[in-house]
Design a protein around this motif. Structure first.
Motif, PDB file in Angstrom:
ATOM      1  N   GLU A  17       0.818  -1.214   0.000  1.00 57.82           N
ATOM      2  CA  GLU A  17       0.000   0.000   0.000  1.00 57.82           C
ATOM      3  C   GLU A  17       0.852   1.263   0.000  1.00 57.82           C
ATOM      4  N   ASP A  18       2.005   1.235   0.662  1.00 58.01           N
ATOM      5  CA  ASP A  18       2.844   2.425   0.782  1.00 58.01           C
ATOM      6  C   ASP A  18       4.002   2.440  -0.218  1.00 58.01           C
ATOM      7  N   ALA A  19       3.919   1.623  -1.257  1.00 59.58           N
ATOM      8  CA  ALA A  19       4.986   1.561  -2.255  1.00 59.58           C
ATOM      9  C   ALA A  19       5.106   2.885  -3.009  1.00 59.58           C
ATOM     10  N   TYR A  20       6.319   3.209  -3.424  1.00 53.00           N
ATOM     11  CA  TYR A  20       6.544   4.366  -4.286  1.00 53.00           C
ATOM     12  C   TYR A  20       6.286   3.903  -5.709  1.00 53.00           C
ATOM     13  N   LEU A  21       5.187   4.360  -6.295  1.00 52.01           N
ATOM     14  CA  LEU A  21       4.815   3.970  -7.653  1.00 52.01           C
ATOM     15  C   LEU A  21       5.225   5.077  -8.612  1.00 52.01           C
ATOM     16  N   LEU A  22       6.050   4.731  -9.574  1.00 59.26           N
ATOM     17  CA  LEU A  22       6.501   5.662 -10.596  1.00 59.26           C
ATOM     18  C   LEU A  22       5.776   5.323 -11.892  1.00 59.26           C
ATOM     19  N   ASP A  23       4.833   6.171 -12.289  1.00 57.74           N
ATOM     20  CA  ASP A  23       4.030   5.945 -13.488  1.00 57.74           C
ATOM     21  C   ASP A  23       4.705   6.661 -14.651  1.00 57.74           C
ATOM     22  N   VAL A  24       5.153   5.897 -15.650  1.00 55.76           N
ATOM     23  CA  VAL A  24       5.922   6.460 -16.762  1.00 55.76           C
ATOM     24  C   VAL A  24       5.105   6.588 -18.049  1.00 55.76           C
ATOM     25  N   ARG A  25       3.786   6.528 -17.927  1.00 56.19           N
ATOM     26  CA  ARG A  25       2.928   6.649 -19.107  1.00 56.19           C
ATOM     27  C   ARG A  25       2.816   8.105 -19.562  1.00 56.19           C
ATOM     28  N   GLU A  26       2.198   8.296 -20.703  1.00 54.31           N
ATOM     29  CA  GLU A  26       2.001   9.634 -21.259  1.00 54.31           C
ATOM     30  C   GLU A  26       0.874  10.362 -20.508  1.00 54.31           C
ATOM     31  N   ASP A  27       0.803  11.675 -20.732  1.00 56.36           N
ATOM     32  CA  ASP A  27      -0.144  12.511 -19.992  1.00 56.36           C
ATOM     33  C   ASP A  27      -1.589  12.042 -20.119  1.00 56.36           C
ATOM     34  N   ASP A  28      -2.028  11.685 -21.333  1.00 56.46           N
ATOM     35  CA  ASP A  28      -3.419  11.267 -21.518  1.00 56.46           C
ATOM     36  C   ASP A  28      -3.720   9.970 -20.777  1.00 56.46           C
ATOM     37  N   GLU A  29      -2.751   9.064 -20.723  1.00 53.54           N
ATOM     38  CA  GLU A  29      -2.937   7.809 -19.996  1.00 53.54           C
ATOM     39  C   GLU A  29      -3.054   8.079 -18.495  1.00 53.54           C
ATOM     40  N   TRP A  30      -2.190   8.955 -17.986  1.00 54.49           N
ATOM     41  CA  TRP A  30      -2.213   9.333 -16.572  1.00 54.49           C
ATOM     42  C   TRP A  30      -3.550   9.974 -16.206  1.00 54.49           C
ATOM     43  N   THR A  31      -4.008  10.910 -17.035  1.00 59.17           N
ATOM     44  CA  THR A  31      -5.247  11.628 -16.770  1.00 59.17           C
ATOM     45  C   THR A  31      -6.430  10.682 -16.706  1.00 59.17           C
ATOM     46  N   ALA A  32      -6.449   9.681 -17.565  1.00 57.59           N
ATOM     47  CA  ALA A  32      -7.572   8.736 -17.616  1.00 57.59           C
ATOM     48  C   ALA A  32      -7.669   7.877 -16.364  1.00 57.59           C
ATOM     49  N   GLY A  33      -6.539   7.490 -15.799  1.00 59.14           N
ATOM     50  CA  GLY A  33      -6.586   6.667 -14.594  1.00 59.14           C
ATOM     51  C   GLY A  33      -5.209   6.230 -14.147  1.00 59.14           C
ATOM     52  N   HIS A  34      -4.996   6.327 -12.834  1.00 61.79           N
ATOM     53  CA  HIS A  34      -3.724   5.918 -12.253  1.00 61.79           C
ATOM     54  C   HIS A  34      -3.934   5.507 -10.811  1.00 61.79           C
ATOM     55  N   PRO A  42       6.662  10.952 -17.211  1.00 60.79           N
ATOM     56  CA  PRO A  42       6.644  10.248 -18.495  1.00 60.79           C
ATOM     57  C   PRO A  42       8.017   9.667 -18.836  1.00 60.79           C
ATOM     58  N   MET A  43       8.002   8.517 -19.483  1.00 60.82           N
ATOM     59  CA  MET A  43       9.210   7.753 -19.769  1.00 60.82           C
ATOM     60  C   MET A  43      10.349   8.607 -20.329  1.00 60.82           C
ATOM     61  N   MET A  44      10.065   9.460 -21.279  1.00 63.83           N
ATOM     62  CA  MET A  44      11.114  10.238 -21.932  1.00 63.83           C
ATOM     63  C   MET A  44      11.701  11.315 -21.023  1.00 63.83           C
ATOM     64  N   GLN A  45      11.030  11.605 -19.897  1.00 67.48           N
ATOM     65  CA  GLN A  45      11.541  12.599 -18.950  1.00 67.48           C
ATOM     66  C   GLN A  45      12.378  11.969 -17.837  1.00 67.48           C
ATOM     67  N   VAL A  46      12.364  10.653 -17.740  1.00 62.73           N
ATOM     68  CA  VAL A  46      13.071   9.976 -16.648  1.00 62.73           C
ATOM     69  C   VAL A  46      14.560  10.335 -16.608  1.00 62.73           C
ATOM     70  N   PRO A  47      15.294  10.312 -17.725  1.00 61.96           N
ATOM     71  CA  PRO A  47      16.720  10.649 -17.627  1.00 61.96           C
ATOM     72  C   PRO A  47      16.972  12.037 -17.029  1.00 61.96           C
ATOM     73  N   ALA A  48      16.167  13.009 -17.415  1.00 59.09           N
ATOM     74  CA  ALA A  48      16.357  14.374 -16.914  1.00 59.09           C
ATOM     75  C   ALA A  48      15.892  14.530 -15.470  1.00 59.09           C
ATOM     76  N   ARG A  49      15.008  13.643 -15.032  1.00 60.79           N
ATOM     77  CA  ARG A  49      14.440  13.769 -13.680  1.00 60.79           C
ATOM     78  C   ARG A  49      14.874  12.636 -12.752  1.00 60.79           C
ATOM     79  N   VAL A  62       5.594   1.623 -13.400  1.00 62.77           N
ATOM     80  CA  VAL A  62       4.383   1.136 -14.054  1.00 62.77           C
ATOM     81  C   VAL A  62       4.118   1.882 -15.356  1.00 62.77           C
ATOM     82  N   CYS A  63       3.620   1.125 -16.343  1.00 62.69           N
ATOM     83  CA  CYS A  63       3.120   1.709 -17.591  1.00 62.69           C
ATOM     84  C   CYS A  63       1.796   0.998 -17.898  1.00 62.69           C
ATOM     85  N   ARG A  64       1.407   0.894 -19.139  1.00 59.31           N
ATOM     86  CA  ARG A  64       0.126   0.269 -19.477  1.00 59.31           C
ATOM     87  C   ARG A  64       0.166  -1.251 -19.324  1.00 59.31           C
ATOM     88  N   VAL A  65       1.180  -1.896 -19.940  1.00 58.63           N
ATOM     89  CA  VAL A  65       1.242  -3.355 -19.894  1.00 58.63           C
ATOM     90  C   VAL A  65       2.566  -3.910 -19.379  1.00 58.63           C
TER      91      VAL A  65
END
Length: 112
Positions: A17-34, A42-49, A62-65
């Motif tokens: 329940e207290d896991a740190y979940l890093l969602d790397v999906r795109e903005d529209d996927e995140w907005t729809a449900g997470h 987002p995946m492409m921002q991971v290196p910079a962040r 986590v991503c879609r599949v």
């Protein structure tokens, strides 16, 4: 002949329940449900962040599949982030397991 490095994975039902979940999906996927409490990078921002991602605790990516998140786990591990784990089956398995979800658009949470 050539073997890919093994990517550690966890099933949706086994994520704490207290896991740190890093969602790397795109903005529209995140907005729809997470997952509630997940952090969206987002995946492409991971290196910079990468410095925004904790090193002192387990990080479930986590991503879609599970494909993009596996790539992110491999990248993070190559950069010394040993405590990263892929969510097996991604948000599709999260939803199928009945884990909680929220949306950012006011609609019922869903996986795109």
């Amino acid at each position: 002949m050539f073997r890919r490095p093994s990517i550690p994975a966890v099933a949706a039902v086994d994520v704490a329940e207290d896991a740190y979940l890093l969602d790397v999906r795109e903005d529209d996927e995140w907005t729809a449900g997470h997952a509630p409490g997940a952090v969206h990078v987002p995946m492409m921002q991971v290196p910079a962040r990468i410095d925004d991602i904790p090193e002192d605790r387990d990080v479930v990516v986590v991503c879609r599949v599970g494909g993009r998140s596996a790539q992110v786990v491999a990248f993070l591990q190559q950069n010394g982030r040993d405590r990263t784990i892929n969510l097996d089956g991604g948000m599709q398995s999260w939803a199928a397991a009945g884990r909680p979800m929220v949306s950012e658009d006011g609609g019922a949470p869903r996986v795109l």
